[in-house]
Motif scaffolding. Structure first.
Motif, PDB file in Angstrom:
ATOM      1  N   LYS A   5      47.540  42.555  40.731  1.00 14.45           N
ATOM      2  CA  LYS A   5      47.171  41.140  40.630  1.00 14.45           C
ATOM      3  C   LYS A   5      45.725  40.975  40.198  1.00 14.45           C
ATOM      4  O   LYS A   5      45.390  40.077  39.422  1.00 14.45           O
ATOM      5  N   THR A   6      44.856  41.839  40.683  1.00 13.33           N
ATOM      6  CA  THR A   6      43.444  41.719  40.317  1.00 13.33           C
ATOM      7  C   THR A   6      43.235  42.041  38.839  1.00 13.33           C
ATOM      8  O   THR A   6      42.457  41.372  38.161  1.00 13.33           O
ATOM      9  N   PHE A   7      43.956  43.057  38.351  1.00 15.59           N
ATOM     10  CA  PHE A   7      43.854  43.387  36.928  1.00 15.59           C
ATOM     11  C   PHE A   7      44.369  42.245  36.080  1.00 15.59           C
ATOM     12  O   PHE A   7      43.768  41.874  35.069  1.00 15.59           O
ATOM     13  N   LYS A   8      45.481  41.658  36.500  1.00 19.56           N
ATOM     14  CA  LYS A   8      46.061  40.543  35.760  1.00 19.56           C
ATOM     15  C   LYS A   8      45.121  39.337  35.775  1.00 19.56           C
ATOM     16  O   LYS A   8      44.963  38.650  34.768  1.00 19.56           O
ATOM     17  N   ALA A   9      44.462  39.096  36.927  1.00 18.32           N
ATOM     18  CA  ALA A   9      43.505  37.991  37.018  1.00 18.32           C
ATOM     19  C   ALA A   9      42.320  38.219  36.084  1.00 18.32           C
ATOM     20  O   ALA A   9      41.817  37.273  35.456  1.00 18.32           O
ATOM     21  N   GLY A  17      39.733  32.333  29.205  1.00 17.42           N
ATOM     22  CA  GLY A  17      38.524  31.558  29.406  1.00 17.42           C
ATOM     23  C   GLY A  17      38.413  30.992  30.810  1.00 17.42           C
ATOM     24  O   GLY A  17      37.339  30.868  31.354  1.00 17.42           O
ATOM     25  N   ASP A  18      39.529  30.665  31.424  1.00 20.71           N
ATOM     26  CA  ASP A  18      39.567  30.101  32.770  1.00 20.71           C
ATOM     27  C   ASP A  18      40.588  30.901  33.573  1.00 20.71           C
ATOM     28  O   ASP A  18      41.564  31.406  33.021  1.00 20.71           O
ATOM     29  N   SER A  19      40.388  30.983  34.875  1.00 20.69           N
ATOM     30  CA  SER A  19      41.297  31.774  35.704  1.00 20.69           C
ATOM     31  C   SER A  19      42.667  31.121  35.862  1.00 20.69           C
ATOM     32  O   SER A  19      43.617  31.765  36.271  1.00 20.69           O
ATOM     33  N   LYS A  20      42.771  29.838  35.520  1.00 16.60           N
ATOM     34  CA  LYS A  20      44.047  29.140  35.661  1.00 16.60           C
ATOM     35  C   LYS A  20      44.784  28.976  34.338  1.00 16.60           C
ATOM     36  O   LYS A  20      45.870  28.433  34.301  1.00 16.60           O
ATOM     37  N   ASN A  21      44.222  29.469  33.263  1.00 15.99           N
ATOM     38  CA  ASN A  21      44.814  29.320  31.941  1.00 15.99           C
ATOM     39  C   ASN A  21      45.765  30.491  31.658  1.00 15.99           C
ATOM     40  O   ASN A  21      45.545  31.296  30.767  1.00 15.99           O
ATOM     41  N   THR A  22      46.846  30.571  32.419  1.00 16.00           N
ATOM     42  CA  THR A  22      47.774  31.685  32.278  1.00 16.00           C
ATOM     43  C   THR A  22      48.807  31.454  31.183  1.00 16.00           C
ATOM     44  O   THR A  22      49.480  32.384  30.771  1.00 16.00           O
ATOM     45  N   GLY A  23      48.948  30.253  30.696  1.00 14.59           N
ATOM     46  CA  GLY A  23      49.968  29.955  29.707  1.00 14.59           C
ATOM     47  C   GLY A  23      49.519  30.105  28.281  1.00 14.59           C
ATOM     48  O   GLY A  23      50.340  29.978  27.367  1.00 14.59           O
TER      49      GLY A  23
END
Length: 89
Positions: A5-9, A17-23
């Motif tokens: 999870k940390t690597f993916k984050a 650019g942002d930690s919530k921009n996963t899409g």
């Protein structure tokens, strides 16, 4: 075999650019590339693991579709991502 999870984050933060921009397309491609690299190492040592090999093929085809989409929509981001991930030589 799976990425943490940390690597993916960290990947999301770097490419989105942002930690919530996963899409974002770039983020999805980067995550798939990391997963493909991990699964490739597993498949090379476990030759008879056919179900994992099938999952690898599905991830590769998904990444290819996303790369084609990014190439059609934004060629500059596509070229930057290819260089950053070192996908095509």
């Amino acid at each position: 075999m799976a990425i943490s999870k940390t690597f993916k984050a960290n990947v999301v933060k770097e490419f989105g650019g942002d930690s919530k921009n996963t899409g974002a397309t770039e983020v999805q491609i980067a995550i798939l590339t990391a997963e493909i690299n991990a699964i490739t190492n597993h498949v090379s040592t476990n030759k008879k693991d056919y179900s994992t090999k099938r999952g690898l093929y599905k991830k590769v085809s998904r990444r290819k579709a996303l790369l084609n989409y990014l190439q059609r929509t934004n060629i500059t981001k596509y070229r930057e991502l290819i260089k950053k991930l070192d996908l095509r030589n």
